[in-house]
Design an enzyme around this catalytic site. Structure first.
Site, mmCIF file in Angstrom:
data_model
loop_
_atom_site.group_PDB
_atom_site.id
_atom_site.type_symbol
_atom_site.label_atom_id
_atom_site.label_comp_id
_atom_site.label_asym_id
_atom_site.label_seq_id
_atom_site.Cartn_x
_atom_site.Cartn_y
_atom_site.Cartn_z
ATOM 1 N N SER A 195 0.862 -1.184 0.000
ATOM 2 C CA SER A 195 0.000 0.000 0.000
ATOM 3 C C SER A 195 0.893 1.227 0.000
ATOM 4 O O SER A 195 2.021 1.190 0.503
ATOM 5 C CB SER A 195 -0.945 -0.006 1.197
ATOM 6 O OG SER A 195 -0.260 -0.277 2.388
ATOM 7 N N GLU A 218 1.046 5.466 0.681
ATOM 8 C CA GLU A 218 0.381 6.598 1.344
ATOM 9 C C GLU A 218 0.797 7.918 0.693
ATOM 10 O O GLU A 218 1.974 8.138 0.415
ATOM 11 C CB GLU A 218 0.772 6.589 2.835
ATOM 12 C CG GLU A 218 0.180 7.747 3.608
ATOM 13 C CD GLU A 218 0.453 7.621 5.105
ATOM 14 O OE1 GLU A 218 0.295 6.525 5.672
ATOM 15 O OE2 GLU A 218 0.825 8.648 5.703
ATOM 16 N N ASP A 233 -3.530 14.739 15.685
ATOM 17 C CA ASP A 233 -2.884 15.701 16.588
ATOM 18 C C ASP A 233 -3.455 17.074 16.308
ATOM 19 O O ASP A 233 -3.577 17.471 15.155
ATOM 20 C CB ASP A 233 -1.368 15.753 16.313
ATOM 21 C CG ASP A 233 -0.689 14.463 16.729
ATOM 22 O OD1 ASP A 233 -0.941 14.019 17.871
ATOM 23 O OD2 ASP A 233 0.075 13.920 15.918
ATOM 24 N N PHE A 266 11.414 15.286 11.682
ATOM 25 C CA PHE A 266 10.112 14.624 11.705
ATOM 26 C C PHE A 266 10.138 13.439 12.683
ATOM 27 O O PHE A 266 9.202 13.218 13.444
ATOM 28 C CB PHE A 266 9.792 14.177 10.274
ATOM 29 C CG PHE A 266 8.389 13.713 10.090
ATOM 30 C CD1 PHE A 266 7.323 14.503 10.483
ATOM 31 C CD2 PHE A 266 8.123 12.488 9.503
ATOM 32 C CE1 PHE A 266 6.016 14.080 10.310
ATOM 33 C CE2 PHE A 266 6.824 12.046 9.328
ATOM 34 C CZ PHE A 266 5.773 12.847 9.733
ATOM 35 N N HIS A 269 3.630 -1.062 3.862
ATOM 36 C CA HIS A 269 2.928 0.200 3.619
ATOM 37 C C HIS A 269 3.994 1.287 3.465
ATOM 38 O O HIS A 269 4.748 1.545 4.407
ATOM 39 C CB HIS A 269 2.011 0.515 4.809
ATOM 40 C CG HIS A 269 1.278 1.820 4.684
ATOM 41 N ND1 HIS A 269 0.100 1.968 3.963
ATOM 42 C CD2 HIS A 269 1.550 3.056 5.185
ATOM 43 C CE1 HIS A 269 -0.323 3.212 4.043
ATOM 44 N NE2 HIS A 269 0.538 3.908 4.768
#
Ligand code: FAD
Length: 277
Positions: free
Chosen positions: A7, A9, A100, A207, A257
């Site tokens: 998958s 994103e 968030d 990040f 993913h």
């Protein structure tokens, strides 16, 4: 090496030019026949309309699409309305999250945790959606303890999740330990590792600090030592992430993913290398 279900994103783009570029990126990645592609929701200030538009485009391109869906600050009425919108679009898969709030916002809203959202979606829509939830092999940054986080994960599954996608990690032991511990707690759904290609250095370091993903010392020091040498960072990143995927695939993970960061090249290269092994 045979790759398991994949998958990809994406995050919604903010401009028409960005949307055109993203369409091309998706086409390049579709050659790998993903099981589904997902689009983030409200992350990094993106709009929810942008998420739904991108999800609609993916479906129109003939590929299964999952909409990420976060509940922080939301009311039940609003969530109900958005679920109806997604059902009408033909979406069959959700990644259900707490999300968030941007700093400066108070908590508010009628949902406290992702488990509340999962339970609400099930109660409202039955089996209309396949529900994914997030998992944190290296522990969510706000968790009271690793055990409490694991229990919170198990609670999301118990509330009705069908499968999970992990935060990215570079240390496969953390993933294997997490899955063993979760299964010992009665979790019986696939936990698919989230894979972050290394596309650059400073953004990844920043990040990772924020989302609680650990960059092992040897990777961090190598990245820092490359400075602005983008070619070396890219070559090193491809080696590291391909080896990580190789280890995970050898252990029989249920899928991969990819956090594509809206780019196709690194993911394509990693998948190409894995097929040659
Ligand atoms: P939760 O599962 O609710 O957990 C949040 C915190 O609460 C954890 O520390 C947990 O231990 C704790 N907790 C949970 N239940 C309880 C309880 N009953 N009692 C006490 N403590 C509890 N963010 C976005 O904004 N948009 C996105 O599209 C997006 N996509 C993501 C996709 C993936 C695969 C992942 C891994 C993360 C994604 N995120 C996204 C980030 C995510 O929203 C944040 O990590 C957020 O801080 C937590 O969301 P959650 O759904 O994991 O929350």
């Amino acid at each position: 090496m045979k790759t398991p279900p994949l998958s990809f994103e994406f995050f919604p783009t903010k401009t028409p030019e960005g949307a055109v570029k993203l369409r091309a990126v998706r086409q390049q990645l579709y050659v790998h026949r993903p099981e589904f592609c997902s689009v983030t929701f409200g992350a990094g200030g993106s709009t929810q309309e942008g998420t739904f538009a991108a999800v609609g485009e993916i479906l129109a391109e003939g590929v299964a699409a999952a909409s990420h869906f976060s509940c922080v600050g939301a009311t039940r009425a609003r969530v109900r309305e958005q679920l109806a919108q997604l059902e009408a679009l033909g979406v069959k898969r959700l990644v259900a999250l707490r999300g968030d709030l941007p700093s400066g916002y108070g908590a508010g809203g009628e949902f406290q945790y992702a488990s509340d959202l999962v339970a609400f979606i099930r109660a409202e829509t039955g089996e209309a959606f396949h529900i994914e939830v997030a998992a944190y092999p290296e522990v969510h940054p706000q968790a009271k303890s690793p055990q409490a986080d694991l229990q919170a994960f198990a609670a999301k599954v118990k509330a009705g999740a069908n499968s999970a996608i992990t935060q990215y990690f570079f240390n496969s032991d953390a993933y294997f330990r997490f899955v063993d511990d979760a299964y010992a707690l009665g979790v019986d759904v696939p936990v698919v590792p989230g894979i972050m290609p290394i596309l650059g250095s400073s953004q990844l370091l920043r990040f990772s600090e924020a989302c609680g993903a650990e960059i092992p010392r040897w990777i961090r020091l190598r990245l820092q030592a490359y400075g602005d040498d983008a070619a070396s960072i890219k070559a090193f990143g491809l080696d590291v992430v391909t080896d990580l995927c190789d280890q995970l695939l050898s252990a029989g993970v249920p899928g991969l993913h990819f956090y594509t960061m809206n780019q196709s090249q690194a993911v394509g290269e990693i998948l190409g290398r894995l097929q040659e092994r």
